[in-house]
Design a protein around this motif. Sequence first.
Motif, PDB file in Angstrom:
ATOM      1  N   UNK A 152      46.349  45.518  40.306  1.00 53.17           N
ATOM      2  CA  UNK A 152      45.914  46.209  41.415  1.00 53.17           C
ATOM      3  C   UNK A 152      45.680  44.905  41.948  1.00 53.17           C
ATOM      4  N   UNK A 153      44.730  44.631  41.858  1.00 53.35           N
ATOM      5  CA  UNK A 153      43.821  43.232  42.491  1.00 53.35           C
ATOM      6  C   UNK A 153      44.555  42.187  42.900  1.00 53.35           C
ATOM      7  N   UNK A 154      45.359  42.263  42.500  1.00 56.59           N
ATOM      8  CA  UNK A 154      46.345  40.792  42.930  1.00 56.59           C
ATOM      9  C   UNK A 154      48.032  41.509  43.331  1.00 56.59           C
ATOM     10  N   UNK A 155      47.904  42.684  43.602  1.00 56.08           N
ATOM     11  CA  UNK A 155      48.715  43.114  43.865  1.00 56.08           C
ATOM     12  C   UNK A 155      50.493  42.507  43.759  1.00 56.08           C
ATOM     13  N   UNK A 156      50.345  42.710  42.610  1.00 59.55           N
ATOM     14  CA  UNK A 156      51.906  42.359  41.629  1.00 59.55           C
ATOM     15  C   UNK A 156      52.685  43.145  42.135  1.00 59.55           C
ATOM     16  N   UNK A 157      52.428  44.534  42.336  1.00 67.33           N
ATOM     17  CA  UNK A 157      53.954  45.105  42.174  1.00 67.33           C
ATOM     18  C   UNK A 157      53.165  46.777  42.875  1.00 67.33           C
ATOM     19  N   UNK A 158      54.129  47.225  43.589  1.00 69.54           N
ATOM     20  CA  UNK A 158      53.531  48.917  44.395  1.00 69.54           C
ATOM     21  C   UNK A 158      54.274  49.306  43.149  1.00 69.54           C
ATOM     22  N   UNK A 159      54.472  50.737  44.066  1.00 65.97           N
ATOM     23  CA  UNK A 159      55.347  52.148  44.451  1.00 65.97           C
ATOM     24  C   UNK A 159      56.673  51.916  44.988  1.00 65.97           C
ATOM     25  N   UNK A 160      58.053  52.175  44.526  1.00 69.20           N
ATOM     26  CA  UNK A 160      58.800  52.258  44.645  1.00 69.20           C
ATOM     27  C   UNK A 160      59.131  50.455  44.955  1.00 69.20           C
ATOM     28  N   UNK A 161      58.457  49.365  44.320  1.00 73.32           N
ATOM     29  CA  UNK A 161      59.288  47.888  44.536  1.00 73.32           C
ATOM     30  C   UNK A 161      59.773  48.371  43.157  1.00 73.32           C
TER      31      UNK A 161
END
Length: 345
Positions: A152-161
């Motif tokens: 989450x901190x590194x923003x590796x993926x998110x909802x919808x990816x």
Amino acid sequence: MISATPVTPDQALPHSAASAASWVDDNWAGWLSAGLRIVLIIVIAVMLRAAVRRTITRLIDRMNRGAEVAAGTTLGGLLVNAERRKQRSQAIGSVLRSVASFVILGTAALTVLPVLQINLAPLLASAGVAGVAIGFGARNLVTDFLSGVFMILEDQYGVGDLIDAGVASGTVIEVGLRVTKLRGDSGEIWYVRNGEVKRIGNLSQGWATAVVDTQVGAGEDLARARALIVTTAEDMAKDSPWDEKLWEPVQVLGLESVGPESVVIQTQAKTMPGEAATVARELRWRIKRAFDEAGIVLSGVPAATTREPGSEPVEEEAAASEEEGDSGGPAPATPAVPPPASGQR
């Protein structure tokens, strides 16, 4: 001789009551001081916890407002996903609030125990042993939690990816600190533990590439086929919604492979993230239709020929009829010849 007279309960009660009253008089000041110290520690801990949580909430709200403002611009709409950033910031805020509450309330509890004259040495030793035992037994849980925090901190993926997590692939529908939920292509839901993910392939960041391979008969005019593919791609780029999904002009890279009966022409297009498969399907559809209309042979097979009702049958049908007659099957019926008219032989 002196006789010992027994002491009755009525005579012992005043002495006990006096001792209790004296004991209360001697200790009430300490009790009051300890009680006030405990109340003061609790009040300070609660106020500090509320202040820290409010600060974290305001920081998260400011981040969300900044994302919404950036998403309102033309360039920001392409680079910033406001909903995704909002979910990511809320997850980070939840983690920070939980950590702050645990640290503040835990420190307050350790401060109150000495006031109650409880020795912390045996308690800390027992907690250390229990922590080691729990660490060995729940090491997978700790690994999942820490991996989720860093994801989450590194923003590796998110909802919808659309991601490929190795053990499973699909569209992210929920990101948790321990488990990530994916929706597969067939509609199934995958629950992937964050600690099991060794590599992540995010197919929804930046841009994507659609690659289309077209098999053309070896005897066809390749320059004509290339020009037809370019024209078809240009027409597609002018239509909606492909004008938004195609970010660059479609490029014909050349021959991917050469065989005795067919050659493969490779075409490449840069598209929006996650739209490569859709663009490739539509481009194949248009190329196939354009080749059929132009009579270009695909994969060494003659193009399909259509005829209007009442017209003569195509050569393929006549050849099939001849083969059927030669093979011993029923021969086609020969139309009857009318008798010659009078005066004719």
